[in-house]
Scaffold this motif. Structure first.
Motif, PDB file in Angstrom:
ATOM      1  N   ARG A 126       2.724  19.325 -20.028  1.00 54.76           N
ATOM      2  CA  ARG A 126       2.723  20.031 -18.746  1.00 54.76           C
ATOM      3  C   ARG A 126       2.943  18.995 -17.636  1.00 54.76           C
ATOM      4  O   ARG A 126       2.194  18.028 -17.514  1.00 54.76           O
ATOM      5  CB  ARG A 126       1.390  20.757 -18.539  1.00 54.76           C
ATOM      6  N   ASP A 127       3.978  19.233 -16.871  1.00 47.25           N
ATOM      7  CA  ASP A 127       4.315  18.292 -15.785  1.00 47.25           C
ATOM      8  C   ASP A 127       4.456  16.869 -16.327  1.00 47.25           C
ATOM      9  O   ASP A 127       3.960  15.893 -15.739  1.00 47.25           O
ATOM     10  CB  ASP A 127       3.247  18.325 -14.678  1.00 47.25           C
ATOM     11  N   ARG A 128       5.134  16.764 -17.490  1.00 52.78           N
ATOM     12  CA  ARG A 128       5.435  15.484 -18.127  1.00 52.78           C
ATOM     13  C   ARG A 128       4.192  14.739 -18.610  1.00 52.78           C
ATOM     14  O   ARG A 128       4.251  13.543 -18.909  1.00 52.78           O
ATOM     15  CB  ARG A 128       6.242  14.584 -17.179  1.00 52.78           C
ATOM     16  N   LYS A 129       3.071  15.430 -18.680  1.00 59.97           N
ATOM     17  CA  LYS A 129       1.849  14.831 -19.199  1.00 59.97           C
ATOM     18  C   LYS A 129       1.446  15.582 -20.471  1.00 59.97           C
ATOM     19  O   LYS A 129       1.600  16.796 -20.555  1.00 59.97           O
ATOM     20  CB  LYS A 129       0.722  14.892 -18.167  1.00 59.97           C
ATOM     21  N   VAL A 130       0.934  14.828 -21.440  1.00 59.18           N
ATOM     22  CA  VAL A 130       0.540  15.433 -22.702  1.00 59.18           C
ATOM     23  C   VAL A 130      -0.962  15.695 -22.697  1.00 59.18           C
ATOM     24  O   VAL A 130      -1.736  14.938 -22.110  1.00 59.18           O
ATOM     25  CB  VAL A 130       0.928  14.530 -23.895  1.00 59.18           C
ATOM     26  N   THR A 182      -7.711  23.036 -25.897  1.00 59.03           N
ATOM     27  CA  THR A 182      -8.986  23.516 -26.414  1.00 59.03           C
ATOM     28  C   THR A 182      -8.991  25.036 -26.307  1.00 59.03           C
ATOM     29  O   THR A 182      -8.029  25.646 -25.818  1.00 59.03           O
ATOM     30  CB  THR A 182     -10.165  22.947 -25.614  1.00 59.03           C
ATOM     31  N   SER A 183     -10.073  25.663 -26.726  1.00 58.50           N
ATOM     32  CA  SER A 183     -10.151  27.124 -26.652  1.00 58.50           C
ATOM     33  C   SER A 183     -10.175  27.615 -25.210  1.00 58.50           C
ATOM     34  O   SER A 183      -9.905  28.780 -24.933  1.00 58.50           O
ATOM     35  CB  SER A 183     -11.394  27.623 -27.388  1.00 58.50           C
ATOM     36  N   GLU A 184     -10.475  26.715 -24.284  1.00 59.35           N
ATOM     37  CA  GLU A 184     -10.540  27.109 -22.879  1.00 59.35           C
ATOM     38  C   GLU A 184      -9.233  26.846 -22.135  1.00 59.35           C
ATOM     39  O   GLU A 184      -9.084  27.256 -20.972  1.00 59.35           O
ATOM     40  CB  GLU A 184     -11.691  26.365 -22.186  1.00 59.35           C
ATOM     41  N   THR A 185      -8.301  26.149 -22.780  1.00 59.74           N
ATOM     42  CA  THR A 185      -7.030  25.836 -22.135  1.00 59.74           C
ATOM     43  C   THR A 185      -6.224  27.107 -21.902  1.00 59.74           C
ATOM     44  O   THR A 185      -6.091  27.941 -22.791  1.00 59.74           O
ATOM     45  CB  THR A 185      -6.201  24.875 -22.996  1.00 59.74           C
ATOM     46  N   ARG A 186      -5.677  27.264 -20.659  1.00 59.16           N
ATOM     47  CA  ARG A 186      -4.856  28.433 -20.325  1.00 59.16           C
ATOM     48  C   ARG A 186      -3.400  27.999 -20.228  1.00 59.16           C
ATOM     49  O   ARG A 186      -3.084  26.952 -19.650  1.00 59.16           O
ATOM     50  CB  ARG A 186      -5.325  29.084 -19.024  1.00 59.16           C
ATOM     51  N   LEU A 187      -2.545  28.806 -20.783  1.00 61.88           N
ATOM     52  CA  LEU A 187      -1.122  28.490 -20.804  1.00 61.88           C
ATOM     53  C   LEU A 187      -0.471  28.829 -19.480  1.00 61.88           C
ATOM     54  O   LEU A 187      -0.808  29.837 -18.852  1.00 61.88           O
ATOM     55  CB  LEU A 187      -0.435  29.250 -21.949  1.00 61.88           C
ATOM     56  N   GLU A 188       0.457  27.983 -19.081  1.00 66.49           N
ATOM     57  CA  GLU A 188       1.157  28.183 -17.819  1.00 66.49           C
ATOM     58  C   GLU A 188       2.665  28.258 -18.070  1.00 66.49           C
ATOM     59  O   GLU A 188       3.163  27.824 -19.121  1.00 66.49           O
ATOM     60  CB  GLU A 188       0.848  27.032 -16.851  1.00 66.49           C
TER      61      GLU A 188
END
Length: 556
Positions: free
Chosen positions: A238-242, A246-252
């Motif tokens: 995301r934005d060139r960063k890796v 986790t289960s709380e991560t939301r997809l953009e």
């Protein structure tokens, strides 16, 4: 030199050990020789024993019986341990069809055995011996012999005749399956014998671009609920960063996801996320540690006994340490890392994350390879004792005048399968390295084959070159060729099974590794081997049990 002559001629314990060991050594050496690219392997020990018996070698009867029985018990129990972890999973999904066809091969062979027994007048015990040779399965012969001895303990001649019948039918048992493979190759034609991608679930890595508005701002568990497919998101760019999700991560929108799944599920996952990038992430030479500079990828071995049988998801390693488990390698096979997957000793987990986090997880999982080299003999001896006790347990069956017993072959293989499949759930470590398990199995079967050959050898050649011997050879070939070619043709014409899976199923249903070796030379890829492994556990189990049942049901 009298001591040396006495060591070979006097029927003592020393003589039994020396003779059995020499027969085994010579047989194993000759088993390496190839004829038309095919070798008999350890089975040559059987024929070496026959030659020794024919030359008049006689050993202490009690020692030979003990060696044969213990060798057979050791073989079938460790075989059960080996196939146990995959036994019940082989009965699911894509394995159902292949296993049903292998069952068809087995029961068609049994039906032919009974029909030929009734029409030719050959005794049922000799017919069972011919069947064992036709399917190249000497452990099944041992099971049938034990069932007969339970009913007629003093009739050792009939048991020896069963060994003779098996030996007579064995060579064409190998060639019959190979002939069926050649016939099927002609039926399929060249285009159908080309390698097709296996449908068995294997981890496949692909990169996807999030462009589906329906999943924007949703968490990974919420997205997982939108599909019935099983997959693991290894990395998010995301934005060139890796980052590790986790289960709380939301997809953009426009997130790039590296996903591990079954290859067959790739199209469905593409529909879910939006787009699939044209990057091949499945090359063997990819340096995963060079993909990004902040994360490392490392394979960690499960060596903590308390984790044996624990569900992967219950450890919550992703949320606690910010790592991702992308796949699990078990016995050389890569599995998709799902939360419901139960860990087993020796599992190798591929973990992605920051170096310190991966190191901490390694401490939790054990990652001490030296601990795996020490054999867990407690489970071996406990399982053997339970298996033998189960084998002698009388089971009352309506219609039988005497109780049914599983015998020293049926009992240990059942306990071995159950301990291999469910032992980890009760924190009973049944893990042995592949080499250790293979050594125990081969040690057991070699001792059994050596004794079996010596016992049958005295009258082998006179039986083969008599009219009855020629009839036995013909009947053995029928029992080999007819079931496999009929089921093989049905699999092609009606079930549309591809050539590789078909011939692998045939070899597995006959427990014939020599034919599998030939089958692998007729097609590129590992479809025959995968199919063989899918049907082998159930086929081996059914053959051991049904051989005993035929003796007990029809010889009352």
């Amino acid at each position: 030199m009298n001591w040396l002559l006495e060591a070979f001629s006097e029927p003592t314990v020393i003589q039994a050990i020396v003779v059995i060991s020499l027969v085994a050594a010579v047989g194993l050496y000759l088993g390496k020789l190839k004829l038309f690219g095919i070798s008999l392997g350890i089975t040559f020990v059987f024929f070496t024993g026959i030659i020794a018996g024919h030359l008049g070698v006689v050993i202490n009867r009690e020692m030979m019986v003990f060696a044969q029985n213990f060798g057979l018990i050791l073989f079938v129990y460790t075989l059960g341990l080996q196939v146990g972890p995959g036994f019940f999973s082989s009965l699911k999904e894509e394995g159902i069809q292949l296993n049903l066809m292998s069952i068809g091969v087995i029961f068609l062979g049994l039906l032919l055995t009974m029909i030929l027994h009734w029409t030719t007048g050959i005794s049922l015990t000799n017919m069972v011996g011919l069947l064992c040779g036709a399917v190249t399965n000497t452990p099944v012969l041992g099971a049938a012999q034990q069932a007969f001895l339970q009913m007629h303990p003093e009739d050792t001649k009939t048991v020896t005749d069963m060994s003779l019948a098996c030996a007579v039918a064995y060579p064409l048992g190998v060639m019959g399956v190979i002939l069926a493979i050649i016939t099927l190759k002609k039926v399929y034609g060249p285009s159908y014998c080309e390698h097709k991608e296996s449908t068995v679930t294997k981890p496949h890595v692909a990169e996807f671009l999030v462009s589906n508005p329906a999943i924007y701002h949703k968490s990974i568990p919420e997205v997982m609920k939108l599909t019935g497919k099983q997959f693991v998101i290894s990395r998010i760019w995301r934005d060139r960063k890796v980052m590790i999700p986790t289960s709380e991560t939301r997809l953009e929108k426009e997130d790039h996801l590296l996903i591990i799944s079954a290859k067959a599920d790739v199209e469905a996952i593409k529909v879910l996320f939006g787009e699939k990038e044209n990057v091949d992430w499945n090359k063997e030479d990819i340096d995963w540690n060079a993909v990004d500079s902040t994360l490392i990828s490392r394979r960690i071995v499960v060596t903590q006994g308390k984790l044996d049988g624990v569900k992967l998801g219950s450890l919550r390693l992703r949320n606690l340490y910010g790592i991702n488990i992308t796949r699990v390698n078990r016995a050389g096979i890569d599995l998709v890392a799902s939360p419901k997957l139960r860990l087993q000793m020796g599992d190798r987990l591929t973990i992605v994350g920051e170096a310190n986090a991966v190191k901490a997880v390694g401490t939790i999982l054990g990652d001490e390879v030296k601990r795996l080299t020490a054999p867990n003999l407690f489970a071996i001896f406990l399982g053997i004792s339970l298996g033998v006790l189960l084998g002698v347990l009388p089971i009352s069956v309506p219609g039988l005048t005497m109780p049914l017993k599983l015998g020293i072959a049926g009992g240990p293989i059942i306990i071995g399968i159950l301990m291999g499949a469910f032992g980890p759930r009760f924190h009973l470590t049944t893990y042995t390295t592949q080499s250790a398990n293979l050594m125990m199995r081969q040690f057991g079967i070699v001792i059994y084959l050596a004794g079996l050959g010596i016992d049958a050898g005295a009258h082998f050649f006179e039986t083969v070159f008599q009219g009855e011997g020629l009839v036995w050879i013909g009947i053995g070939f029928i029992l080999t060729f007819v079931p496999v070619i009929l089921i093989g043709l049905l699999a092609n014409w009606f079930f549309k099974v591809d050539y590789g899976s078909n011939i692998g199923m045939i070899c597995g249903s006959m427990a014939n590794p020599m034919a599998l070796t030939y089958a692998n030379t007729t097609i590129d890829g590992d479809d025959p081997t995968v199919s063989y492994a899918t049907v082998y556990p159930l086929s081996m189990f059914l053959r051991v049990i049904t051989a005993q049942l035929i003796i007990m049901l029809f010889m009352q």
